[in-house]
Design a protein around this motif. Structure first.
Motif, mmCIF file in Angstrom:
data_model
loop_
_atom_site.group_PDB
_atom_site.id
_atom_site.type_symbol
_atom_site.label_atom_id
_atom_site.label_comp_id
_atom_site.label_asym_id
_atom_site.label_seq_id
_atom_site.Cartn_x
_atom_site.Cartn_y
_atom_site.Cartn_z
ATOM 1 N N GLY A 63 0.653 9.380 -40.515
ATOM 2 C CA GLY A 63 0.543 8.660 -41.779
ATOM 3 C C GLY A 63 1.848 8.140 -42.341
ATOM 4 O O GLY A 63 1.875 7.497 -43.387
ATOM 5 N N ARG A 64 2.956 8.387 -41.639
ATOM 6 C CA ARG A 64 4.285 7.926 -42.100
ATOM 7 C C ARG A 64 4.908 6.997 -41.079
ATOM 8 O O ARG A 64 4.668 7.117 -39.884
ATOM 9 C CB ARG A 64 5.216 9.109 -42.336
ATOM 10 C CG ARG A 64 4.796 9.986 -43.484
ATOM 11 C CD ARG A 64 5.928 10.928 -43.892
ATOM 12 N NE ARG A 64 5.550 11.684 -45.068
ATOM 13 C CZ ARG A 64 5.758 11.273 -46.318
ATOM 14 N NH1 ARG A 64 6.351 10.118 -46.542
ATOM 15 N NH2 ARG A 64 5.386 12.022 -47.337
ATOM 16 N N VAL A 65 5.743 6.092 -41.569
ATOM 17 C CA VAL A 65 6.460 5.171 -40.697
ATOM 18 C C VAL A 65 7.557 5.947 -39.969
ATOM 19 O O VAL A 65 8.442 6.530 -40.597
ATOM 20 C CB VAL A 65 7.063 3.999 -41.492
ATOM 21 C CG1 VAL A 65 7.889 3.094 -40.594
ATOM 22 C CG2 VAL A 65 5.980 3.220 -42.219
ATOM 23 N N ALA A 66 7.470 5.966 -38.636
ATOM 24 C CA ALA A 66 8.460 6.663 -37.817
ATOM 25 C C ALA A 66 9.522 5.695 -37.300
ATOM 26 O O ALA A 66 10.648 6.099 -36.998
ATOM 27 C CB ALA A 66 7.778 7.357 -36.647
ATOM 28 N N ARG A 67 9.149 4.417 -37.194
ATOM 29 C CA ARG A 67 10.050 3.399 -36.655
ATOM 30 C C ARG A 67 9.608 2.059 -37.222
ATOM 31 O O ARG A 67 8.411 1.831 -37.409
ATOM 32 C CB ARG A 67 9.944 3.404 -35.136
ATOM 33 C CG ARG A 67 10.810 2.419 -34.435
ATOM 34 C CD ARG A 67 10.687 2.596 -32.911
ATOM 35 N NE ARG A 67 11.038 1.361 -32.289
ATOM 36 C CZ ARG A 67 10.336 0.734 -31.374
ATOM 37 N NH1 ARG A 67 9.212 1.245 -30.924
ATOM 38 N NH2 ARG A 67 10.735 -0.397 -30.861
ATOM 39 N N ALA A 68 10.551 1.162 -37.482
ATOM 40 C CA ALA A 68 10.219 -0.174 -37.981
ATOM 41 C C ALA A 68 11.147 -1.191 -37.334
ATOM 42 O O ALA A 68 12.333 -0.906 -37.107
ATOM 43 C CB ALA A 68 10.361 -0.222 -39.498
ATOM 44 N N TRP A 69 10.587 -2.370 -37.004
ATOM 45 C CA TRP A 69 11.406 -3.420 -36.403
ATOM 46 C C TRP A 69 10.803 -4.784 -36.710
ATOM 47 O O TRP A 69 9.621 -4.909 -36.991
ATOM 48 C CB TRP A 69 11.583 -3.203 -34.901
ATOM 49 C CG TRP A 69 10.353 -3.371 -34.076
ATOM 50 C CD1 TRP A 69 9.983 -4.478 -33.348
ATOM 51 C CD2 TRP A 69 9.308 -2.414 -33.848
ATOM 52 N NE1 TRP A 69 8.794 -4.265 -32.709
ATOM 53 C CE2 TRP A 69 8.354 -2.996 -33.003
ATOM 54 C CE3 TRP A 69 9.079 -1.114 -34.302
ATOM 55 C CZ2 TRP A 69 7.209 -2.352 -32.596
ATOM 56 C CZ3 TRP A 69 7.924 -0.462 -33.883
ATOM 57 C CH2 TRP A 69 7.014 -1.067 -33.048
ATOM 58 N N LYS A 70 11.667 -5.799 -36.657
ATOM 59 C CA LYS A 70 11.256 -7.179 -36.922
ATOM 60 C C LYS A 70 10.597 -7.795 -35.705
ATOM 61 O O LYS A 70 10.883 -7.393 -34.581
ATOM 62 C CB LYS A 70 12.472 -8.040 -37.291
ATOM 63 C CG LYS A 70 13.150 -7.637 -38.567
ATOM 64 C CD LYS A 70 14.334 -8.542 -38.797
ATOM 65 C CE LYS A 70 15.096 -8.174 -40.068
ATOM 66 N NZ LYS A 70 16.197 -9.098 -40.302
ATOM 67 N N GLY A 71 9.779 -8.790 -35.952
ATOM 68 C CA GLY A 71 9.246 -9.620 -34.886
ATOM 69 C C GLY A 71 7.888 -9.267 -34.446
ATOM 70 O O GLY A 71 7.271 -9.733 -33.587
#
Length: 71
Positions: A63-71
């Protein structure tokens, strides 16, 4: 000959700032900051790797963001 279209500008936003947030809160915040597409993915999801201007990707674990990236 037709002119080459200019893609829209991406928000001046750091993907790392979303790590640790609840997924729903992160998605809402990203949309408020101007991201056109927000994509939440489970760990290990098979995805295409084309770069899309204005898209923010989240890998969500528990339920939590572990990684984020563009594109």
């Amino acid at each position: 000959m037709a002119p080459i279209p200019t893609p829209p500008a991406e928000p001046q936003d750091s993907p790392e700032g979303y790590v640790g947030l609840q997924a729903a809160d992160a998605e809402r915040l990203a949309q408020q900051r101007g991201w056109q597409v927000v994509r939440s993915l489970p760990p290990g999801a098979v995805i295409t790797m084309e770069y899309r201007v204005g898209r923010l990707n989240f890998e969500v674990r528990g339920g939590r963001v572990a990684r984020a990236w563009k594109g």
